[in-house]
Design a protein around this motif. Structure first.
Motif, PDB file in Angstrom:
ATOM      1  N   ASP A   1      -3.869  -2.398  -5.599  1.00 58.86           N
ATOM      2  CA  ASP A   1      -3.216  -2.801  -4.352  1.00 58.86           C
ATOM      3  C   ASP A   1      -4.065  -3.925  -3.775  1.00 58.86           C
TER       4      ASP A   1
ATOM      5  N   THR B   1      -4.628  -4.119   4.514  1.00 58.46           N
ATOM      6  CA  THR B   1      -5.464  -4.049   3.310  1.00 58.46           C
ATOM      7  C   THR B   1      -6.235  -5.348   3.172  1.00 58.46           C
TER       8      THR B   1
ATOM      9  N   SER C   1       0.838  -1.202   0.000  1.00 56.79           N
ATOM     10  CA  SER C   1       0.000   0.000   0.000  1.00 56.79           C
ATOM     11  C   SER C   1       0.872   1.252   0.000  1.00 56.79           C
TER      12      SER C   1
HETATM   13 MG   LIG Z   1      -1.757  -2.795   2.302  1.00 55.76          MG
END
Ligand SMILES: [Mg+2]
Ligand SMILES: Nc1nc2c(ncn2[C@@H]2O[C@H](COP(=O)(O)OP(=O)(O)OP(=O)(O)O)[C@@H](O)[C@H]2O)c(=O)[nH]1
Length: 462
Positions: free
Chosen positions: A273, A254, A233
């Motif tokens: 991502d 994430t 990220s």
């Molecule tokens: Mg991440």
């Protein structure tokens, strides 16, 4: 055609706003909404010269002070009589001016109607009209340059050359077919073979640009994958130039895919991502990991991120194996170089120890300091060269690609028939088909519904 008007500069507030008008009788109507400060009425002013004056509403009340230019046919964008008003960019003022024009008998233009008229009046062919949309929608400088060159005929010209060569060949064949008894000049096999070959070569060269054209227009779907906490990220944020994705030191931050378009090495990357790849009991994270895997599989480019500040782990090796087993090019990215003490390259082997498809590049970088990002840019630029060698000749549209490829195939069939000594009408059928396909591209034989579909992609006022 009947006069039309539209705001050409969008609906948001700006310093300047443009209203354009086109069609029969539009000068007289515009005289009712614009009064020059000096000299005669607008319709008597010199062509293509800016005139300063009062912009009036339907009752003759002052709306704004601005500029007006008149373009008598055929020297205008649409090929018709046209007027453009430069007002202050207030949506209210521009809306009132449109209302006043409506009261003077001019209707609101539909999406793309100005450019459609330009096409219908022969001011541009279909490839040039489509370049107008591409230029307006361009997301990168390379895209804009390709579109600008096509606006200037970069596609039209080679297609015209092919078309006139084919017309020359077909007319000779027709002469033989239609007047078999006349002593018409020979069909001249060598010349015909050469013309067909040149046409084939030109179209093949155009078709070979499609892949790069797609990269230019659609961008490159790029998956950022790796185990949790390696800095995926952070890399997305560094490339985007702002904090798009949440970054924490908690592995598994994430959970869903996060998408962002960035320009990297001149290439438009559609970055994805993803959740860090690992085994997990958490139901939500597990779905995230599945999405990460499918992003990895469907991507055009994979950035496999490995924490460069630590010795590699089993999961890093598994990641690289997964990246190497896919079909997309992949880049090995060692992150956190500012903490530098880890590896700077790992030889990729499968779990059985066999050598795997090598990465396209290996890059060491720090999302924190930005070092090494330029190296990543260079690697991406080398993988996806978007600058067209012959400016503006990248074919970026599937419709265009389809038509060029049908034309080329028909030429090849015609050529084969010719060499096989078939009758002239057999060859002619194929060449006619090639001519039709080219006509669809340039618009000379495009069906009305196709033309309408193309212009409906435009915005109002263009
Ligand atoms: Mg991440
Ligand atoms: N020193 C340093 N720390 C970094 C760098 N990149 C990321 N980090 C740190 O590493 C931790 C994880 O960063 P993220 O970007 O969230 O990592 P991720 O791979 O997205 O992690 P998950 O979403 O959990 O899979 C954070 O504490 C970041 O500040 C870097 O280049 N240098």
């Amino acid at each position: 055609m009947e006069p039309i008007a539209a705001i050409a500069t969008g609906s948001s507030t700006a310093a300047i706003g443009v209203v354009r008008v086109s069609g029969d009788g539009c000068f007289a109507a515009c005289d009712r909404v614009f009064r020059p400060l000096h000299g005669e009425r607008l319709s008597a002013q010199p062509p293509r010269a800016m005139v300063y004056g009062d912009v009036l509403d339907g009752n003759g009340t002052l709306l704004d002070r601005g500029l007006a230019v008149r373009f008598p046919a055929p020297h205008s964008y649409t090929g018709e009589d046209c007027v453009e008003f430069d007002c202050h960019g207030s949506p209210v003022v521009l809306g009132e001016l449109l209302r006043a024009l409506r009261a003077a008998g001019i209707r609101q233009a539909e999406a793309g109607e100005f450019t459609k008229r330009a096409f219908l009046n022969g001011r541009m062919d279909l490839t040039e009209a489509e370049a107008v949309i591409d230029l307006i929608d361009a997301e990168t400088p390379a895209m804009a340059k390709n579109a600008a060159a096509q606006l200037g005929g970069a596609l039209r010209r080679p297609l015209e050359t092919v078309r006139s060569a084919l017309l020359d060949v077909t007319s000779r064949f027709y002469a033989v077919v239609d007047y078999p008894d006349e002593d018409i000049e020979d069909v001249r096999p060598a010349e015909i073979a050469a013309a067909l070959e040149t046409a084939d070569t030109t179209l093949t060269a155009l078709l070979s640009t499609c892949e790069r054209g797609q990269v230019l227009k659609q961008g490159v779907r790029t998956a950022i994958v790796g185990r949790p906490n390696v800095g995926k990220s952070s890399l997305l944020n560094a490339l985007a130039g702002y904090d798009r994705a949440i970054v924490t030191d908690v592995p598994g931050t994430t959970r869903d895919t996060v998408e962002e378009s960035v320009l990297c090495g001149g290439v438009l990357l559609r970055l994805i991502d993803t959740a860090g790849l690992r085994e997990t009991d958490d139901a939500v994270e597990r779905i995230g990991v599945e999405r990460a895997r499918s992003a990895l599989e469907s991507a055009d480019l994979v950035l496999a991120v490995i924490d460069g500040s630590q010795p590699p782990e089993q999961e890093d090796l598994a990641l690289m194996e997964a990246a190497a087993c896919g079909s997309a090019p992949w880049i090995q990215v060692f992150s956190k170089q500012d903490l530098c003490c880890g590896p700077s390259s790992i030889f990729v082997t499968s779990t059985q120890g066999e050598a795997l498809r090598a990465p396209a590049a290996t890059v060491s970088l720090s999302a924190l300091t930005g070092e090494g990002l330029d190296e990543l840019e260079r690697a991406v630029a080398a993988l996806f060269p978007v600058d067209a060698p012959a400016g503006g000749s990248l074919l970026t549209d599937r419709r265009q690609e389809d038509a060029v490829s049908r034309a080329r195939d028909a030429i090849r069939r015609g050529s084969a028939a010719f060499y096989a000594g078939m009758t002239p009408d057999a060859v002619l059928t194929d060449l006619e088909e090639a001519l039709n396909a080219l006509g669809e591209l340039t618009g000379s034989t495009a069906r009305e519904d196709i033309v309408s579909a193309i212009f409906s992609r435009f915005c109002v006022g263009k």
